[in-house]
Design a protein around this motif. Structure first.
Motif, PDB file in Angstrom:
ATOM      1  N   TYR A 153      14.610   8.357  15.971  1.00 50.02           N
ATOM      2  CA  TYR A 153      13.320   9.026  15.831  1.00 50.02           C
ATOM      3  C   TYR A 153      12.199   8.016  15.703  1.00 50.02           C
ATOM      4  CZ  TYR A 153      14.134   8.200  10.833  1.00 50.02           C
ATOM      5  OH  TYR A 153      14.404   7.632   9.625  1.00 50.02           O
ATOM      6  N   ILE A 154      10.997   8.492  15.905  1.00 52.21           N
ATOM      7  CA  ILE A 154       9.787   7.710  15.715  1.00 52.21           C
ATOM      8  C   ILE A 154       8.862   8.564  14.857  1.00 52.21           C
ATOM      9  CG2 ILE A 154       8.706   8.564  17.823  1.00 52.21           C
ATOM     10  CD1 ILE A 154       7.536   5.694  18.147  1.00 52.21           C
ATOM     11  N   GLY A 155       8.079   7.926  14.008  1.00 53.18           N
ATOM     12  CA  GLY A 155       7.254   8.731  13.129  1.00 53.18           C
ATOM     13  C   GLY A 155       6.159   7.958  12.435  1.00 53.18           C
ATOM     14  N   TRP A 156       5.464   8.664  11.602  1.00 52.25           N
ATOM     15  CA  TRP A 156       4.331   8.145  10.838  1.00 52.25           C
ATOM     16  C   TRP A 156       4.446   8.682   9.428  1.00 52.25           C
ATOM     17  CZ3 TRP A 156       0.290   4.964  12.003  1.00 52.25           C
ATOM     18  CH2 TRP A 156      -0.793   4.974  11.147  1.00 52.25           C
ATOM     19  N   GLN A 157       4.238   7.819   8.444  1.00 55.51           N
ATOM     20  CA  GLN A 157       4.212   8.293   7.067  1.00 55.51           C
ATOM     21  C   GLN A 157       3.094   7.609   6.323  1.00 55.51           C
ATOM     22  OE1 GLN A 157       8.139   7.480   5.607  1.00 55.51           O
ATOM     23  NE2 GLN A 157       7.552   5.571   4.659  1.00 55.51           N
ATOM     24  N   GLN A 158       2.560   8.289   5.335  1.00 61.36           N
ATOM     25  CA  GLN A 158       1.448   7.769   4.564  1.00 61.36           C
ATOM     26  C   GLN A 158       1.573   8.265   3.132  1.00 61.36           C
ATOM     27  OE1 GLN A 158      -2.157   8.547   6.609  1.00 61.36           O
ATOM     28  NE2 GLN A 158      -3.159   6.766   5.772  1.00 61.36           N
ATOM     29  N   GLU A 159       1.240   7.403   2.174  1.00 61.08           N
ATOM     30  CA  GLU A 159       1.290   7.730   0.751  1.00 61.08           C
ATOM     31  C   GLU A 159      -0.074   7.414   0.158  1.00 61.08           C
ATOM     32  OE1 GLU A 159       3.638   9.423  -2.217  1.00 61.08           O
ATOM     33  OE2 GLU A 159       4.263   8.985  -0.198  1.00 61.08           O
ATOM     34  N   PHE A 160      -0.652   8.343  -0.578  1.00 66.01           N
ATOM     35  CA  PHE A 160      -1.966   8.188  -1.182  1.00 66.01           C
ATOM     36  C   PHE A 160      -1.788   8.101  -2.697  1.00 66.01           C
ATOM     37  CE2 PHE A 160      -2.395  10.633   2.685  1.00 66.01           C
ATOM     38  CZ  PHE A 160      -3.372   9.925   3.371  1.00 66.01           C
ATOM     39  N   PHE A 161      -2.166   6.970  -3.293  1.00 65.67           N
ATOM     40  CA  PHE A 161      -2.018   6.765  -4.734  1.00 65.67           C
ATOM     41  C   PHE A 161      -3.295   7.185  -5.441  1.00 65.67           C
ATOM     42  CE2 PHE A 161       2.001   4.632  -4.777  1.00 65.67           C
ATOM     43  CZ  PHE A 161       2.106   4.131  -3.477  1.00 65.67           C
ATOM     44  N   THR A 162      -3.168   7.772  -6.636  1.00 68.77           N
ATOM     45  CA  THR A 162      -4.336   8.250  -7.369  1.00 68.77           C
ATOM     46  C   THR A 162      -5.064   7.138  -8.099  1.00 68.77           C
ATOM     47  OG1 THR A 162      -2.941   8.823  -9.251  1.00 68.77           O
ATOM     48  CG2 THR A 162      -3.395  10.568  -7.659  1.00 68.77           C
ATOM     49  N   ALA A 163      -4.395   6.043  -8.429  1.00 72.26           N
ATOM     50  CA  ALA A 163      -5.041   4.930  -9.136  1.00 72.26           C
ATOM     51  C   ALA A 163      -5.523   3.908  -8.122  1.00 72.26           C
ATOM     52  CB  ALA A 163      -4.066   4.282 -10.114  1.00 72.26           C
ATOM     53  N   ALA A 164      -6.805   3.645  -8.138  1.00 73.02           N
ATOM     54  CA  ALA A 164      -7.373   2.690  -7.185  1.00 73.02           C
ATOM     55  C   ALA A 164      -6.806   1.290  -7.390  1.00 73.02           C
ATOM     56  CB  ALA A 164      -8.889   2.662  -7.320  1.00 73.02           C
ATOM     57  N   ALA A 165      -6.415   0.954  -8.631  1.00 69.56           N
ATOM     58  CA  ALA A 165      -5.868  -0.378  -8.902  1.00 69.56           C
ATOM     59  C   ALA A 165      -4.493  -0.556  -8.260  1.00 69.56           C
ATOM     60  CB  ALA A 165      -5.773  -0.615 -10.403  1.00 69.56           C
ATOM     61  N   THR A 166      -3.765   0.538  -8.077  1.00 72.00           N
ATOM     62  CA  THR A 166      -2.436   0.454  -7.477  1.00 72.00           C
ATOM     63  C   THR A 166      -2.575   0.200  -5.989  1.00 72.00           C
ATOM     64  OG1 THR A 166      -1.639   2.014  -9.108  1.00 72.00           O
ATOM     65  CG2 THR A 166      -0.242   1.650  -7.189  1.00 72.00           C
ATOM     66  N   CYS A 167      -3.225   1.120  -5.302  1.00 73.77           N
ATOM     67  CA  CYS A 167      -3.422   1.016  -3.866  1.00 73.77           C
ATOM     68  C   CYS A 167      -4.055   2.315  -3.435  1.00 73.77           C
ATOM     69  CB  CYS A 167      -2.083   0.799  -3.156  1.00 73.77           C
ATOM     70  SG  CYS A 167      -2.241   0.649  -1.379  1.00 73.77           S
ATOM     71  N   SER A 168      -5.075   2.268  -2.599  1.00 78.42           N
ATOM     72  CA  SER A 168      -5.725   3.505  -2.191  1.00 78.42           C
ATOM     73  C   SER A 168      -4.872   4.278  -1.202  1.00 78.42           C
ATOM     74  CB  SER A 168      -7.093   3.207  -1.606  1.00 78.42           C
ATOM     75  OG  SER A 168      -6.962   2.364  -0.483  1.00 78.42           O
ATOM     76  N   GLU A 169      -4.190   3.590  -0.297  1.00 79.39           N
ATOM     77  CA  GLU A 169      -3.265   4.257   0.608  1.00 79.39           C
ATOM     78  C   GLU A 169      -2.359   3.218   1.250  1.00 79.39           C
ATOM     79  OE1 GLU A 169      -5.109   5.020   4.891  1.00 79.39           O
ATOM     80  OE2 GLU A 169      -6.244   5.983   3.298  1.00 79.39           O
ATOM     81  N   ALA A 170      -1.213   3.666   1.677  1.00 77.61           N
ATOM     82  CA  ALA A 170      -0.263   2.798   2.359  1.00 77.61           C
ATOM     83  C   ALA A 170       0.211   3.519   3.618  1.00 77.61           C
ATOM     84  CB  ALA A 170       0.934   2.486   1.458  1.00 77.61           C
ATOM     85  N   THR A 171       0.247   2.798   4.717  1.00 80.66           N
ATOM     86  CA  THR A 171       0.641   3.385   5.984  1.00 80.66           C
ATOM     87  C   THR A 171       1.828   2.636   6.538  1.00 80.66           C
ATOM     88  OG1 THR A 171      -1.659   3.951   6.414  1.00 80.66           O
ATOM     89  CG2 THR A 171      -0.161   3.984   8.289  1.00 80.66           C
ATOM     90  N   LEU A 172       2.785   3.367   7.066  1.00 85.36           N
ATOM     91  CA  LEU A 172       3.968   2.751   7.637  1.00 85.36           C
ATOM     92  C   LEU A 172       4.275   3.422   8.952  1.00 85.36           C
ATOM     93  CD1 LEU A 172       6.515   0.945   7.414  1.00 85.36           C
ATOM     94  CD2 LEU A 172       7.596   2.839   6.247  1.00 85.36           C
ATOM     95  N   PHE A 173       4.474   2.640   9.977  1.00 86.81           N
ATOM     96  CA  PHE A 173       4.888   3.133  11.286  1.00 86.81           C
ATOM     97  C   PHE A 173       6.238   2.518  11.553  1.00 86.81           C
ATOM     98  CE2 PHE A 173       5.219   2.553  15.858  1.00 86.81           C
ATOM     99  CZ  PHE A 173       4.965   3.832  16.305  1.00 86.81           C
ATOM    100  N   ARG A 174       7.223   3.326  11.890  1.00 88.15           N
ATOM    101  CA  ARG A 174       8.534   2.742  12.097  1.00 88.15           C
ATOM    102  C   ARG A 174       9.290   3.467  13.192  1.00 88.15           C
ATOM    103  NH1 ARG A 174      11.730   4.229   6.564  1.00 88.15           N
ATOM    104  NH2 ARG A 174      12.020   6.406   7.067  1.00 88.15           N
ATOM    105  N   LEU A 175      10.118   2.731  13.825  1.00 89.18           N
ATOM    106  CA  LEU A 175      11.030   3.244  14.841  1.00 89.18           C
ATOM    107  C   LEU A 175      12.417   2.921  14.389  1.00 89.18           C
ATOM    108  CD1 LEU A 175      11.669   4.322  17.717  1.00 89.18           C
ATOM    109  CD2 LEU A 175      11.383   1.973  18.505  1.00 89.18           C
ATOM    110  N   LEU A 176      13.245   3.941  14.171  1.00 90.81           N
ATOM    111  CA  LEU A 176      14.608   3.736  13.714  1.00 90.81           C
ATOM    112  C   LEU A 176      15.565   4.335  14.680  1.00 90.81           C
ATOM    113  CD1 LEU A 176      14.244   4.490   9.936  1.00 90.81           C
ATOM    114  CD2 LEU A 176      14.387   2.285  11.021  1.00 90.81           C
TER     115      LEU A 176
END
Length: 176
Positions: A153-176
């Motif tokens: 599969y191929i896909g897109w995932q994203q995680e949005f953290f509520t604490a700005a000090a942690t990380c505002s968002e993280a994006t990962l694109f992967r082909l497995l």
């Protein structure tokens, strides 16, 4: 506990619940697989000198409906880790909720195509690690052929953290 129920030949419902009492990464309640000789310093991934005991509760549920060669799956899960000590230096209690939906079509008797979407909510007590995210996939897979079964599969995932000090968002694109 696991239960599967089929009220009709084209509908299948599954539920699972699990409770685990965990001392650390390697020790479950009542069974001690000591790693002291492997980790004499007590420093690293699984400290042996101050294990953090917790209860893990897991629940999942799925519903599958087939329409001839097409299928739709809906599912949800909840995993909670409740620590005995959540004071300074201890791990925070946390709960992760996930919902998933998948639709597909059997292209041949052994190969199917699918699209999947899921969302999650991660909640930690007392720390700024809370987040929400999603994942979207498309791919092909095989039913069981002898001992082989798999998906590409191929896909897109994203995680949005509520604490700005942690990380505002993280994006990962992967082909497995």
């Amino acid at each position: 506990a696991i239960e599967t129920y089929s009220p009709a030949p084209d509908v299948r419902l599954r539920g699972q619940a699990d409770f685990t009492r965990q001392r650390d990464l390697f020790d479950t309640f009542g069974v001690n697989h000591s790693v002291t000789t492997l980790n004499i310093t007590g420093v690293g991934l699984a400290p042996t000198n101050t294990p953090t005991t917790y209860n893990q509760l897991t629940g999942t549920g799925t519903a599958e409906k087939t329409f001839g060669p097409a299928f739709v799956d809906l599912g949800g899960s909840m995993v909670a880790q409740l620590y005995d000590q959540t004071t300074a230096g201890g791990a925070p209690n946390n709960v992760v909720y996930t919902g998933t939906t998948r639709g597909g079509y059997w292209i041949t008797p052994d190969i199917y195509g699918f699209a999947e979407g899921s969302g999650d909510s991660r909640n930690f007590s007392g720390v700024g690690l809370n987040s929400n995210g999603y994942r979207v996939l498309a791919g092909v897979g095989t039913g069981r052929i002898g001992l082989m079964q798999g998906e590409i599969y191929i896909g897109w995932q994203q995680e949005f953290f509520t604490a700005a000090a942690t990380c505002s968002e993280a994006t990962l694109f992967r082909l497995l």
